[in-house]
Design an enzyme around this catalytic site. Structure first.
Site, PDB file in Angstrom:
ATOM      1  N   ARG A 104     -29.648  -3.461   4.622  1.00  0.00           N
ATOM      2  CA  ARG A 104     -29.551  -4.058   5.818  1.00  0.00           C
ATOM      3  C   ARG A 104     -29.606  -3.380   7.074  1.00  0.00           C
ATOM      4  O   ARG A 104     -28.562  -2.608   7.194  1.00  0.00           O
ATOM      5  CB  ARG A 104     -28.262  -5.159   5.830  1.00  0.00           C
ATOM      6  CG  ARG A 104     -28.573  -6.390   6.537  1.00  0.00           C
ATOM      7  CD  ARG A 104     -27.492  -7.340   6.007  1.00  0.00           C
ATOM      8  NE  ARG A 104     -26.133  -6.862   6.551  1.00  0.00           N
ATOM      9  CZ  ARG A 104     -25.251  -7.705   6.657  1.00  0.00           C
ATOM     10  NH1 ARG A 104     -25.268  -8.933   6.808  1.00  0.00           N
ATOM     11  NH2 ARG A 104     -24.024  -7.292   7.098  1.00  0.00           N
ATOM     12  N   THR A 108     -29.951  -4.499  13.609  1.00  0.00           N
ATOM     13  CA  THR A 108     -30.729  -5.904  13.579  1.00  0.00           C
ATOM     14  C   THR A 108     -30.266  -6.809  12.416  1.00  0.00           C
ATOM     15  O   THR A 108     -30.785  -7.891  12.547  1.00  0.00           O
ATOM     16  CB  THR A 108     -32.320  -5.553  13.487  1.00  0.00           C
ATOM     17  OG1 THR A 108     -32.448  -5.166  11.974  1.00  0.00           O
ATOM     18  CG2 THR A 108     -32.911  -4.577  14.346  1.00  0.00           C
ATOM     19  N   ASP A 200     -17.423  -4.763   2.120  1.00  0.00           N
ATOM     20  CA  ASP A 200     -18.985  -4.159   1.833  1.00  0.00           C
ATOM     21  C   ASP A 200     -18.942  -4.116   0.424  1.00  0.00           C
ATOM     22  O   ASP A 200     -18.383  -3.184  -0.260  1.00  0.00           O
ATOM     23  CB  ASP A 200     -19.130  -2.760   2.643  1.00  0.00           C
ATOM     24  CG  ASP A 200     -20.489  -2.560   2.347  1.00  0.00           C
ATOM     25  OD1 ASP A 200     -20.977  -2.380   1.299  1.00  0.00           O
ATOM     26  OD2 ASP A 200     -21.223  -2.460   3.338  1.00  0.00           O
ATOM     27  N   ASP A 203     -20.465  -0.470  -0.874  1.00  0.00           N
ATOM     28  CA  ASP A 203     -19.178   0.604  -0.465  1.00  0.00           C
ATOM     29  C   ASP A 203     -18.140   0.325  -1.781  1.00  0.00           C
ATOM     30  O   ASP A 203     -17.628   1.409  -2.185  1.00  0.00           O
ATOM     31  CB  ASP A 203     -18.699   0.522   0.920  1.00  0.00           C
ATOM     32  CG  ASP A 203     -19.925   1.060   1.840  1.00  0.00           C
ATOM     33  OD1 ASP A 203     -20.679   1.940   1.330  1.00  0.00           O
ATOM     34  OD2 ASP A 203     -19.560   0.961   3.057  1.00  0.00           O
TER      35      ASP A 203
HETATM   36  C1  PRP Z   1     -25.537  -5.800   1.304  1.00  0.00           C
HETATM   37  C2  PRP Z   1     -25.349  -6.890   0.148  1.00  0.00           C
HETATM   38  C3  PRP Z   1     -26.549  -7.632   0.307  1.00  0.00           C
HETATM   39  C4  PRP Z   1     -26.991  -7.763   1.769  1.00  0.00           C
HETATM   40  C5  PRP Z   1     -26.459  -9.263   2.185  1.00  0.00           C
HETATM   41  O1  PRP Z   1     -26.365  -5.056   1.045  1.00  0.00           O
HETATM   42  O2  PRP Z   1     -25.297  -6.260  -1.045  1.00  0.00           O
HETATM   43  O3  PRP Z   1     -27.738  -7.169  -0.313  1.00  0.00           O
HETATM   44  O4  PRP Z   1     -25.933  -6.719   2.171  1.00  0.00           O
HETATM   45  O5  PRP Z   1     -26.445  -9.203   3.378  1.00  0.00           O
HETATM   46  P1  PRP Z   1     -27.682 -10.196   4.219  1.00  0.00           P
HETATM   47  O6  PRP Z   1     -27.500 -11.544   3.342  1.00  0.00           O
HETATM   48  O7  PRP Z   1     -27.223 -10.447   5.775  1.00  0.00           O
HETATM   49  O8  PRP Z   1     -29.073  -9.923   4.023  1.00  0.00           O
HETATM   50  P2  PRP Z   1     -26.617  -3.618   1.967  1.00  0.00           P
HETATM   51  O9  PRP Z   1     -27.609  -4.129   2.954  1.00  0.00           O
HETATM   52  O10 PRP Z   1     -25.127  -3.500   2.382  1.00  0.00           O
HETATM   53  O11 PRP Z   1     -26.977  -2.434   1.033  1.00  0.00           O
HETATM   54  P3  PRP Z   1     -26.452  -1.708  -0.090  1.00  0.00           P
HETATM   55  O12 PRP Z   1     -26.080  -2.905  -1.135  1.00  0.00           O
HETATM   56  O13 PRP Z   1     -27.278  -0.771  -0.432  1.00  0.00           O
HETATM   57  O14 PRP Z   1     -25.006  -1.327   0.183  1.00  0.00           O
HETATM   58  N1  URA Z   2     -23.108  -7.113   2.824  1.00  0.00           N
HETATM   59  C1  URA Z   2     -21.804  -6.881   2.221  1.00  0.00           C
HETATM   60  O1  URA Z   2     -21.648  -5.943   1.388  1.00  0.00           O
HETATM   61  N2  URA Z   2     -20.693  -7.780   2.862  1.00  0.00           N
HETATM   62  C2  URA Z   2     -21.090  -8.667   3.506  1.00  0.00           C
HETATM   63  O2  URA Z   2     -19.801  -9.317   3.951  1.00  0.00           O
HETATM   64  C3  URA Z   2     -22.035  -8.908   4.136  1.00  0.00           C
HETATM   65  C4  URA Z   2     -23.170  -8.153   3.827  1.00  0.00           C
END
Ligand code: PRP
Ligand code: URA
Length: 209
Positions: A104, A108, A200, A203
């Site tokens: 994400r 944006t 997160d 993380d």
């Molecule tokens: C997080 C989570 C989802 C997304 C959800 O991933 O694991 O994939 O955000 O958010 P959304 O519904 O607003 O799209 P992130 O983009 O942080 O990537 P990561 O899993 O690599 O940390």
């Molecule tokens: N992605 C995450 O990991 N946590 C949130 O709360 C939203 C998006």
């Protein structure tokens, strides 16, 4: 229209409390996500079709059942979806696993796709897209688009925690996709995080920041 299921099984709800807790460290967080994913797999497969079979027991012949119908495919959204794969595979060991890599954009909040690899027999499988978080819904919608573009016909979405905004957008964009959750939370904050959520997910699973 998509159906939305929130699993209220006490074991799922109990473990989710510790997953949410900010004092839960990476090791325990990872173990709990894995356990909850397995319990959710148990619930999500409740309606799989069965066929009648007979089997020879040491004592006689038993009329019994085996799972029939389409084969399953799991598609974790990278990274955080990876944390749920092994728990589900313990319940459904024959499932194949595809991957969709999305992150994400922090400004944006739109998903950016960087990797897709699916089983070759996409059209014949029933897919479960997996991600702990359904926040704005952008990542889930994009992952489902990606599967459909490659021929997937049958898709479910499984997340630990969702915001109402994410649920609504998936329902709008993919009304054929049912959504399975451990919790439906209150809202998103200004940074697109689920409130109260669990922070997160990527993380916390992988110990990054
Ligand atoms: C997080 C989570 C989802 C997304 C959800 O991933 O694991 O994939 O955000 O958010 P959304 O519904 O607003 O799209 P992130 O983009 O942080 O990537 P990561 O899993 O690599 O940390
Ligand atoms: N992605 C995450 O990991 N946590 C949130 O709360 C939203 C998006």
């Amino acid at each position: 229209m998509s159906k939305v299921f929130v699993f209220d099984h006490p074991l799922i709800q109990h473990k989710l409390t510790y997953i949410r807790d900010k004092s839960t460290g990476t090791k325990e967080f990872r173990e709990l996500v894995d356990e909850v994913a397995g319990l959710m797999a148990f619930e999500i497969t409740r309606d799989l079709p069965l066929k009648d079979v007979t089997v020879e027991t040491p004592v006689g012949q038993a009329n019994s059942k085996l799972i029939a119908g389409k084969k399953l495919g799991l598609v974790p959204i990278l990274r955080a979806g990876l944390g749920m794969v092994d728990g589900i595979l313990r319940m459904i060991p024959a499932a194949k696993v595809g991957h969709v890599g999305l992150y994400r954009d922090p400004e944006t909040l739109k998903p950016v796709e960087y990797y897709v690899k699916l089983p070759t027999d996409v059209e014949e499988r029933e897919f479960i897209v997996i991600d702990p978080m359904l926040a704005t819904g952008g990542s889930a919608v994009e992952a489902i688009n990606s599967l459909k573009k490659r021929g997937a016909k049958s898709i479910k979405l499984m997340c630990l925690v969702a915001a109402p905004e994410g649920v609504e957008i998936v329902k709008e964009e993919h009304p054929d996709v049912d959504i399975y959750l451990a919790a439906l939370d209150e809202k998103l904050n200004e940074k697109g995080y689920i409130v109260p959520g669990l922070g997160d997910a990527g993380d916390r699973l992988f110990g990054t920041k």
